[in-house]
Design a protein around this motif. Structure first.
Motif, PDB file in Angstrom:
ATOM      1  N   ALA A  99       0.843  -1.197   0.000  1.00  0.00           N
ATOM      2  CA  ALA A  99       0.000   0.000   0.000  1.00  0.00           C
ATOM      3  C   ALA A  99       0.872   1.237   0.000  1.00  0.00           C
ATOM      4  N   ARG A 100       0.259   2.356  -0.322  1.00  0.00           N
ATOM      5  CA  ARG A 100       0.980   3.630  -0.356  1.00  0.00           C
ATOM      6  C   ARG A 100       0.265   4.617   0.562  1.00  0.00           C
ATOM      7  N   THR A 101       1.071   5.401   1.277  1.00  0.00           N
ATOM      8  CA  THR A 101       0.545   6.451   2.155  1.00  0.00           C
ATOM      9  C   THR A 101       1.045   7.790   1.654  1.00  0.00           C
ATOM     10  N   LEU A 102       0.136   8.725   1.410  1.00  0.00           N
ATOM     11  CA  LEU A 102       0.476  10.038   0.887  1.00  0.00           C
ATOM     12  C   LEU A 102       0.671  11.037   2.028  1.00  0.00           C
ATOM     13  N   VAL A 103       1.169  12.208   1.680  1.00  0.00           N
ATOM     14  CA  VAL A 103       1.455  13.236   2.685  1.00  0.00           C
ATOM     15  C   VAL A 103       0.191  13.627   3.448  1.00  0.00           C
ATOM     16  N   ALA A 104      -0.912  13.704   2.734  1.00  0.00           N
ATOM     17  CA  ALA A 104      -2.154  14.149   3.368  1.00  0.00           C
ATOM     18  C   ALA A 104      -2.753  13.097   4.294  1.00  0.00           C
ATOM     19  N   ASP A 105      -2.212  11.875   4.316  1.00  0.00           N
ATOM     20  CA  ASP A 105      -2.766  10.788   5.129  1.00  0.00           C
ATOM     21  C   ASP A 105      -1.906  10.466   6.347  1.00  0.00           C
ATOM     22  N   ILE A 106      -1.035  11.365   6.756  1.00  0.00           N
ATOM     23  CA  ILE A 106      -0.184  11.123   7.924  1.00  0.00           C
ATOM     24  C   ILE A 106      -0.903  11.578   9.193  1.00  0.00           C
ATOM     25  N   SER A 107      -1.217  12.848   9.264  1.00  0.00           N
ATOM     26  CA  SER A 107      -1.936  13.408  10.420  1.00  0.00           C
ATOM     27  C   SER A 107      -2.413  14.797  10.042  1.00  0.00           C
ATOM     28  N   ASP A 108      -3.374  15.307  10.814  1.00  0.00           N
ATOM     29  CA  ASP A 108      -3.857  16.657  10.566  1.00  0.00           C
ATOM     30  C   ASP A 108      -2.766  17.691  10.812  1.00  0.00           C
ATOM     31  N   ALA A 109      -1.966  17.456  11.837  1.00  0.00           N
ATOM     32  CA  ALA A 109      -0.886  18.398  12.148  1.00  0.00           C
ATOM     33  C   ALA A 109       0.139  18.437  11.022  1.00  0.00           C
ATOM     34  N   TYR A 110       0.452  17.263  10.471  1.00  0.00           N
ATOM     35  CA  TYR A 110       1.449  17.243   9.392  1.00  0.00           C
ATOM     36  C   TYR A 110       0.879  17.875   8.123  1.00  0.00           C
ATOM     37  N   SER A 111      -0.410  17.689   7.878  1.00  0.00           N
ATOM     38  CA  SER A 111      -1.025  18.330   6.717  1.00  0.00           C
ATOM     39  C   SER A 111      -0.954  19.844   6.846  1.00  0.00           C
ATOM     40  N   ARG A 112      -1.163  20.354   8.047  1.00  0.00           N
ATOM     41  CA  ARG A 112      -1.083  21.800   8.265  1.00  0.00           C
ATOM     42  C   ARG A 112       0.342  22.308   8.048  1.00  0.00           C
ATOM     43  N   VAL A 138       3.629   0.320  11.480  1.00  0.00           N
ATOM     44  CA  VAL A 138       2.540   1.278  11.562  1.00  0.00           C
ATOM     45  C   VAL A 138       1.227   0.517  11.398  1.00  0.00           C
ATOM     46  N   TYR A 139       0.148   1.177  11.651  1.00  0.00           N
ATOM     47  CA  TYR A 139      -1.161   0.612  11.360  1.00  0.00           C
ATOM     48  C   TYR A 139      -2.069   1.713  10.856  1.00  0.00           C
ATOM     49  N   GLY A 140      -3.032   1.304  10.039  1.00  0.00           N
ATOM     50  CA  GLY A 140      -3.940   2.277   9.463  1.00  0.00           C
ATOM     51  C   GLY A 140      -5.112   1.596   8.803  1.00  0.00           C
ATOM     52  N   ARG A 141      -5.937   2.414   8.154  1.00  0.00           N
ATOM     53  CA  ARG A 141      -7.112   1.897   7.468  1.00  0.00           C
ATOM     54  C   ARG A 141      -6.814   1.768   5.975  1.00  0.00           C
ATOM     55  N   ARG A 152      -6.731  -1.159 -13.101  1.00  0.00           N
ATOM     56  CA  ARG A 152      -6.055  -1.731 -11.951  1.00  0.00           C
ATOM     57  C   ARG A 152      -6.438  -0.991 -10.676  1.00  0.00           C
ATOM     58  N   THR A 153      -6.517  -1.745  -9.598  1.00  0.00           N
ATOM     59  CA  THR A 153      -6.858  -1.173  -8.300  1.00  0.00           C
ATOM     60  C   THR A 153      -5.622  -1.186  -7.412  1.00  0.00           C
ATOM     61  N   ARG A 154      -5.401  -0.128  -6.712  1.00  0.00           N
ATOM     62  CA  ARG A 154      -4.263  -0.049  -5.808  1.00  0.00           C
ATOM     63  C   ARG A 154      -4.761   0.220  -4.394  1.00  0.00           C
ATOM     64  N   LEU A 155      -3.865   0.048  -3.441  1.00  0.00           N
ATOM     65  CA  LEU A 155      -4.202   0.194  -2.027  1.00  0.00           C
ATOM     66  C   LEU A 155      -3.562   1.457  -1.477  1.00  0.00           C
ATOM     67  N   LEU A 156      -4.338   2.168  -0.667  1.00  0.00           N
ATOM     68  CA  LEU A 156      -3.828   3.286   0.109  1.00  0.00           C
ATOM     69  C   LEU A 156      -4.014   2.958   1.579  1.00  0.00           C
ATOM     70  N   LEU A 157      -3.091   3.398   2.408  1.00  0.00           N
ATOM     71  CA  LEU A 157      -3.174   3.172   3.843  1.00  0.00           C
ATOM     72  C   LEU A 157      -3.216   4.525   4.532  1.00  0.00           C
ATOM     73  N   ASN A 158      -4.325   4.787   5.194  1.00  0.00           N
ATOM     74  CA  ASN A 158      -4.533   6.062   5.886  1.00  0.00           C
ATOM     75  C   ASN A 158      -4.048   5.927   7.323  1.00  0.00           C
ATOM     76  N   LEU A 159      -3.063   6.755   7.715  1.00  0.00           N
ATOM     77  CA  LEU A 159      -2.489   6.696   9.060  1.00  0.00           C
ATOM     78  C   LEU A 159      -2.999   7.810   9.971  1.00  0.00           C
ATOM     79  N   LYS A 160      -3.868   8.668   9.514  1.00  0.00           N
ATOM     80  CA  LYS A 160      -4.314   9.803  10.320  1.00  0.00           C
ATOM     81  C   LYS A 160      -5.054   9.301  11.559  1.00  0.00           C
ATOM     82  N   PRO A 161      -4.657   9.710  12.745  1.00  0.00           N
ATOM     83  CA  PRO A 161      -5.325   9.245  13.969  1.00  0.00           C
ATOM     84  C   PRO A 161      -6.820   9.514  13.977  1.00  0.00           C
ATOM     85  N   VAL A 162      -7.255  10.635  13.416  1.00  0.00           N
ATOM     86  CA  VAL A 162      -8.671  10.963  13.448  1.00  0.00           C
ATOM     87  C   VAL A 162      -9.490   9.980  12.629  1.00  0.00           C
TER      88      VAL A 162
END
Length: 1484
Positions: A99-112, A138-141, A152-162
């Protein structure tokens, strides 16, 4: 097979189902239930997803690993970071998923923080590579997404605590709870944690990280709750940070699986051995858990190695959402070694076992003897090199078989302990195994991994598809993906999918897992030198490189293996440094290493392979927008035994294809790739096609052979308003010569600006040669480089016509339709419409797709516009071969009188005064038609010569008007206006014998000799014609040098001539400038009129001259005019009768008094008053005649001073124009300068010329280039202002027009300013309301409206306006909006409101240092010193970062030094010292 999850009660043990489950559907999200009866031997095998052994009865359930089908959206799953980049993370999931995790899926603080970094604030930003280490758990959704335009379908892993912790309640959080949170705020003693759990506030004390580096904003941290306090609405806890090994949870009797998060470590009790792993329980047997055979503690372990009822530590991988079945791994020490994409190359296949005995295997490695251990989950399990675990998936085995196949036979080859040759495809960090393939095509593939190729290697690539983003192609090299970018793509090749290309590797990008290639012929040559490493970049070496970026100051060159170099233009001064066309993006040529500093490489061009002016046979390799790329093949080093052939790559810029601008595109069109042409070297790798004839006929000069007086061809490099830089093709001379713009003018035509383009040809005459400074001084004036012979102009036009004929001939070979037509032929055309901008009539030629154009001035002769589709007869006036356009005329007279012949009738050759009509104006010529008879079209040049920068050859020629022409060619219909012909027809330059040296008349000794010899004095290299007559050879006395002494030849003269010569010498007014010819009344001097001195044996001898000087009545006429740059002729011997002056171009003499109407053949009748002289006039004339030579010299000096003052005033850019002519000259010189146009408009308005001012404004809008949007906006504003003041009725119409031609918001804002100045209150209020509705999301609009309300004295509307603005503006604009309104309040004297607004901001956003400073400055400006001191005192109380606090303290200290006392300043310093001490303590 699609699986559907069955609903089970949450937790607890699984009860046996009442009904028997069929063997084909026994997998329910990883768990199968026990069967109750024996089934017959199943023929289904592992290839269909069933892992049953043949002939065995399944006695117990078994666990599968996670698959893409069983993975559900928003499912919590553990992952391991296996790769990081600045913008994303690659994370390995169970079941060999990624899976891939993008910058916007780390945390709200990091996005800010990331958003602030994009806006330029990098103070708190840290890249993902700094926050996440490879191998971190790590763990995520998980989220399934489809790629754009791809199935093709790919996987994203969302790590944002919220998002990860949604559904968790803060009241259920207990001590020991383990979770992942993000750093939300950094405080002095710790960190505020972003938990994602509503109502839960967490804090991480700084002491926990005292011995380590500080945490970063947005960073994810594994935390364990140390203490927690609950209330009904929120909970507050303190946490401690734990590492991956410390994520342990104690076993509890009562717990909720929702609060056991993936990655946690707990106790697993083995219940029984199942086929594919272990089944057991967790949390004191509260929940059932499974461990797959690939998730055991060691890779080579089997389930039987674990005792029943024994407890082992296990890590949670995931929990199935509905069944709540827990899946674990016993491998607690998950490590990401360098398995996936190692940096090294592929190891050799032989002796593979010995290579890997002590090392992990690398991707692409081949294992010769891989032993089968068993058939397991997902595939065949192998033993690799007696140490590692491998797996051949059933899917890869199935791909080798198509159609029906026997599964037993397929699996029979994988019997236990059988050995196979396999290739490593990759490594799974969670399952700790290598996945392999035994496909022979893959095993034998030479290029399997990126490590198998190196930059500079030649390979064969296959085109996969076109990549429109990069303008190139995606290719495949074996098993590798590659890209050929547009700049590295070979031209003139038809590319299709599946085409195989021979390429060279440019670069290998391990991060993007892709390689870059090129198939350009320059790189595929065997002898080419490419730069693949920094170590090889030694100073002086030359390598092939490709230009990827061109800038006026530098050129960026790309070599191989990611190496880049910079070629600074200043290193090429005198060659191509300031020429923007010398280099183009995509150009591939050799560059020499000038210097290297670590990875910074400075370049220069290699040593010259060809000399300036050398003509070379070339081959066109590519047609670029900037010109032609050529290849020169020549023999290599002759000293080598085997002489190799080398290739040199050069460029012919577009401007060097032809001397004529209108033929450049046509020349590029006919020279396709593969064409063989000859080109002349200009500088380094720049060649010229247009200069081949010049260098073929003229010997190329070098510094030693250049002499004063030489006329050289030159090229414009830089052209400013005052100075022109020229490049002269002189070998061993690498400097640019400078010529002043004023020295180019003859002032033959008024108000004609000089516009010179780069690479334009000019001829220069060498005035001086300074050996010490190695510089040349030159002149480019027309009279210095041109002999004034119109037959040379005729040859110039003839060369143009020949070039057009060659273009047509080349296009005819290419079967171009445009080449079928000829000039003068009659064609049938079909009307298509009228061009909306030029009003030209558009036609198509009947029977073809060619376009024909009837110019608007010719169309105006037609009675009416024809109907669409109407056929008409026309005659071809000209053919534009660049754009495939015919210029035609449909006039009946033109059709009848114009013929296709290219020859002029013999009786018309040299004839003048022929009436003709100007039909067409082109860039270089005019097309005319003789009024009488049937004749070919006549061609008139725009310029007499390359240096005729004022276009004096076409004075008086206008499209659609009649003129008088004079034929200047014997055979071809080439002509000039009659006035021009009369001026230049008899002008000839004297031929100078190489053995003779002209004597300067300025030397005293020579004057004495001339007095003794009683001969006429003539300047060195200068001919003087007196009285409009041609002096005969007897008038010249020659002096020869013989035996080192001067000898004179006898010559008898009349007494009148002696007196005349004495008067000429005394007056000193007959001296003429060196190297300049003085022409009077248009007559030409003969070579005999020049006094010459021949050198023999190093002595001077004078040649005899026995002829008598022929003078008219023994006197010299004084009424002759001369060029403005020459001196006045000497004083006449006696009174002279005035003679009629000849016609000449304006500016040649009496510039301001010459009547331009004479150039069109129209002479104005002279006034009778001028012919009648009064006695007073005769008396004044007699007085003027009696002036002495000294008085005449003084008068001449005064006149020169007066003229000089006029010229300096006209040339002074700071001089304010005062007349319409001066303003016209100004706007012609600077057509894109709105200031000049607006001053012109204001000048007309000051003289109440309103209509003219309006017309000038409209003209300015049409003249200014459309790209100059700011200048156009200024003119539109001026026009709106004009209409508002002088014609209010048209103001709205002009406003609507301006809105359609410009950005509406800009026009509205300018209109508001105009209405404010005009005090149009009602209109302004309506405009403000309209802008509120149209541009409510634009902050600058609200600021403008508020300012307008203040100007209207409507302050009560400002506060409601602020509320409306905050309601519609984005949140990130709120602070700026409030600050803008506060500034307006302060500006308009309402300091209380301004303080209120700013005080609210600094209270809510104490970190905004800029607002604090602005607040203080506003208070100081309002003279509120005490208030400013209080604000600064409040600001320093905040414990902000040092980089922010230093600004506040410095501002405070400067304030106290200026407005306070020394004690206050000392107190501020002490406060700063205390802050630093406290900060250091907290940091340590």
């Amino acid at each position: 097979m699609a699986l559907a999850e069955k609903c089970f009660p949450r937790g607890g043990t699984i009860h046996k189902p009442a009904n028997t489950i069929d063997g084909t559907s026994n997998i329910i999200f990883g768990a199968t239930q026990k069967k109750t009866k024996k089934t017959p031997k199943s023929k289904d095998n592992h290839l269909k997803g069933l892992n049953n052994d043949e002939g065995e009865q399944l006695q117990s359930s078994y666990a599968e690993t996670l698959t893409f089908d069983t993975l559900q959206d928003d499912m919590l799953v553990m992952g391991v970071v296996k790769n990081t980049s600045a913008t994303s993370l690659d994370i390995a999931l169970p079941g060999r998923l990624t899976a891939r995790t993008l910058v916007a899926d780390i945390s709200d603080a990091y996005s800010r923080v990331a958003k602030a970094a994009m806006d330029g604030d990098l103070s708190e930003y840290n890249a993902l590579t700094e926050l996440f280490a490879v191998g971190r758990i790590v763990y995520g959704r998980a989220i399934k997404t489809e790629k754009f335009n791809n199935s093709r379908t790919r996987l994203l892993l969302n790590l944002k605590p919220v998002d990860v912790h949604t559904g968790l309640l803060h009241t259920n959080i207990k001590k020991g709870f383990i979770f992942t949170g993000a750093i939300h705020e950094i405080q002095e003693h710790g960190y505020v944690i972003e938990t994602g759990i509503e109502g839960l506030h967490a804090f991480l004390a700084m002491e926990e990280r005292a011995s380590k580096e500080l945490r970063h904003m947005g960073e994810l941290v594994s935390l364990k709750v140390k203490q927690i306090h609950h209330t009904d609405t929120q909970s507050t806890c303190t946490c401690v940070a734990v590492d991956q090994a410390g994520l342990k949870i104690k076993s509890q009797n009562e717990c909720n699986l929702d609060y056991i998060l993936p990655g946690s470590i707990l106790k697993f009790k083995v219940g029984k051995h199942i086929k594919n792993g272990l089944q057991g329980t967790i949390m004191h047997e509260s929940f059932t858990a499974y461990v797959n055979e690939h998730h055991l503690a060691e890779a080579l372990h089997v389930p039987e190695d674990y005792e029943l009822n024994a407890e082992y530590e296990a890590r949670v991988l995931y929990i199935m959402p509905l069944t709540k079945l827990v899946y674990l791994t016993l491998n607690l020490n998950i490590e990401v070694m360098n398995h996936l994409f190692p940096a090294g190359g592929e190891d050799e296949e032989e002796d593979q076992t010995e290579q890997v005995e002590g090392e992990p295997l690398k991707r692409g490695s081949v294992v010769e003897k891989a032993k089968v251990m068993r058939l397991g989950t997902g595939g065949v399990i192998l033993l690799l090199n007696k140490k590692f675990k491998g797996l051949i998936s059933y899917g890869s085995i199935k791909t080798n078989y198509k159609g029906n196949y026997d599964n037993d036979e397929v699996l029979a080859k994988y019997a236990r302990k059988s050995k196979h040759k396999v290739r490593i495809l990759g490594y799974d960090v969670i399952e700790a195994l290598y996945y392999c393939t035994d496909d022979q095509n893959v095993i034998n593939e030479k290029y399997f991994a990126l490590e198998d190729i190196e930059p500079g290697e030649v390979v064969t690539a296959k085109i996969v598809k076109l990549d429109e983003k990069i303008g190139g192609y995606d290719v495949k090299i074996g098993n590798l993906k590659g890209v050929i970018e547009k700049l590295f793509l070979a031209p003139n090749i038809k590319y299709d999918v599946g085409l195989r290309l021979r390429c060279r590797i440019v670069d290998v990008n391990m991060d993007r897992k892709i390689c870059y290639l090129t198939n350009r012929a320059e790189y595929l040559d065997k002898s080419v030198k490419v730069l693949t490493s920094l170590q090889a970049a030694q100073v002086g070496n030359s390598y092939m490189g490709t230009i990827v970026k061109c800038d006026p100051n530098y050129v960026l060159v790309k070599f191989f293996n990611g190496i880049k170099g910079v070629l600074h233009m200043h290193r090429l001064i005198g060659f191509v440094a300031t020429d923007p066309n010398s280099f183009v993006e995509g150009q591939t040529t050799k560059f020499r290493i000038f210097s290297r500093n670590d990875e910074q490489i400075a370049l220069t061009l290699p040593e010259d392979k060809f000399h300036v002016g050398e003509i070379c046979p070339t081959e066109v390799t590519n047609t670029l927008d900037a010109g032609l790329e050529i290849k020169i093949t020549y023999a290599g080093d002759e000293e080598q035994q085997e002489q190799e052939v080398e290739e040199f790559i050069g460029l012919i810029p577009l401007r060097l294809l032809s001397d004529h601008l209108d033929l450049l595109e046509a020349q590029r069109r006919i020279h396709a790739a593969g064409s063989k042409i000859k080109a002349a070297c200009i500088t380094q790798n720049i060649f010229s096609l247009r200069d081949v004839p010049y260098f073929s006929e003229n010997l190329t000069k070098n510094w030693q052979t250049v002499q004063v007086g030489d006329v050289l061809r030159a090229y414009v490099k830089n052209a400013t308003d005052k100075v022109i830089d020229l490049l002269v093709p002189v070998r061993n001379y690498n400097k640019l010569v400078k010529v002043h713009v004023k020295m180019l003018r003859l002032n033959a035509v008024r108000h004609v600006p000089i516009a010179l383009a780069p690479e334009q040809v000019l001829y220069v005459k060498v005035l001086s040669k300074e050996v010490e400074t190695h510089t040349l001084t030159v002149s480019a004036k027309l009279t210095d480089v041109w002999k004034g012979q119109l037959n040379e102009t005729a040859q110039f036009v003839e060369s143009y016509l020949k070039e057009v004929a060659e273009i047509r001939k080349a296009l005819k070979k290419q079967n171009a339709p445009i080449a079928k037509n000829i000039i003068g032929e009659q064609v049938n055309v079909v009307f298509k419409g009228v061009h909306p901008e030029t009003n030209d009539w558009i036609y198509t030629v009947e029977g073809s797709s060619l376009t024909a154009i009837l110019k608007y001035h010719l169309a105006g002769l037609a009675p009416k516009t024809p109907e669409m589709g109407k056929k008409q007869q026309a005659v071809v006036l000209w053919i534009d071969y660049a754009s495939d356009v015919l210029f035609i005329s449909i006039t009946k007279a033109d059709i009848e009188h114009i013929v296709t012949s290219t020859k002029i009738a013999e009786n018309l050759a040299g004839k003048a005064g022929m009436k003709a009509k100007v039909l067409l104006k082109l860039e270089s010529i005019y097309i005319c038609s003789l009024k009488k008879g049937t004749n070919p079209l006549v061609v008139c040049p725009v310029r007499l010569h390359h240096n005729d920068v004022e276009n004096s050859a076409s004075v008086g020629l206008n499209e659609g008007e009649f003129c008088n022409l004079a034929i200047i060619h014997d055979k071809l219909p080439i002509a000039v206006p009659e006035a021009v012909w009369k001026l230049w027809r008899n002008v000839k330059r004297p031929k100078v014998d190489k053995d003779e040296v002209l004597i300067e008349t300025k030397k005293p000794k020579l004057e004495e000799q001339l007095l003794k010899s009683k001969s006429s004095k003539v300047n060195d290299k200068t001919s003087v014609v007196l009285n409009g007559k041609e002096p005969q050879p007897e008038n010249v006395k020659k002096v020869k040098l013989k035996n080192g002494q001067k000898t004179e030849t006898p010559n008898s003269k009349k007494a009148k001539l002696e007196k005349l010569e004495e008067q000429l010498l005394k007056s000193k007014s007959s001296k003429v400038n060196d190297k300049t010819s003085v022409v009077l009344n248009g007559k030409e001097p003969q070579p005999e009129n020049v006094k010459k001195v021949k050198l023999k044996n190093g002595q001077k001898t004078e040649t005899p001259n026995n002829k008598k000087a022929k003078l008219e009545n023994g006197k010299v006429q004084q009424n002759a005019q001369l060029f403005f740059e020459d001196k006045i002729p000497s004083k006449p011997a006696g009174p002279v009768q005035p003679a009629p002056s000849k016609e000449r171009l304006p500016g040649v003499s009496s510039f301001w008094t010459t009547d331009l109407s004479t150039l069109n053949g129209n002479k104005q009748p002279e006034s009778s008053d001028d012919d009648e002289e009064t006695p007073d006039n005769e008396l004044n004339a007699s007085k003027r005649k009696r002036l002495s030579a000294k008085e005449k010299a003084k008068a001449q000096i005064k006149e020169e001073q007066r003229l000089r003052e006029i010229e300096e005033r006209n040339a002074d850019p700071t001089q304010r124009p005062e007349t319409i002519d001066q303003f016209e000259r100004l706007v012609l010189a600077e057509p894109n300068n709105s200031k000049s146009w607006i001053e012109y408009i204001a000048f007309l308005l000051s003289n109440t010329e309103i209509e003219k001012a309006r017309a000038v404004a409209r003209r300015a809008i049409k003249t200014i280039a459309f790209r100059e949007s700011g200048e156009l906006l200024n003119v539109w504003s001026a026009l709106l202002n004009l209409e508002l003041i002088y014609n209010t009725n048209q103001f709205n119409d002009v406003l609507k027009e301006a809105l359609t031609c410009n950005e509406p918001i800009d026009i509205y804002m300018r209109t508001v300013d105009i209405l404010k100045r005009a005090q149009r209150k009602e209109q302004l209020i309506d405009m403000l309301g309209l802008m509120q509705r149209k541009f409510k999301t634009q902050l600058k609009v609200w600021r403008l409206i508020a300012d307008a309300y203040f100007s209207l004295d409507m302050k009560d509307r400002v506060q409601p306006l602020l509320q409306r603005a905050l309601a519609v503006l984005p949140n990130n604009d709120h602070i700026n909006c409030i600050v803008a309104f506060a500034n307006l309040y302060a500006k308009n004297g309402d300091n209380d409101m301004a303080q209120t607004l700013l005080d609210d901001i600094v209270t809510s956003y104490p970190k905004r240092i800029d607002i604090w400073v602005l607040y203080v400055d506003m208070l100081i400006k309002a003279d509120l010193i005490d208030s400013a001191r209080n604000v600064l005192a409040r600001a320093v109380l905040h414990k902000l970062r040092p980089n922010k606090m230093v600004v506040i303290f410095k501002k405070f200290l400067d304030f106290e030094l200026k407005y306070g006392t020394d004690e206050n300043a000392t107190r501020v310093k002490q406060m700063a010292e205390d802050y630093v001490k406290n900060y250091n303590k907290s940091a340590s």
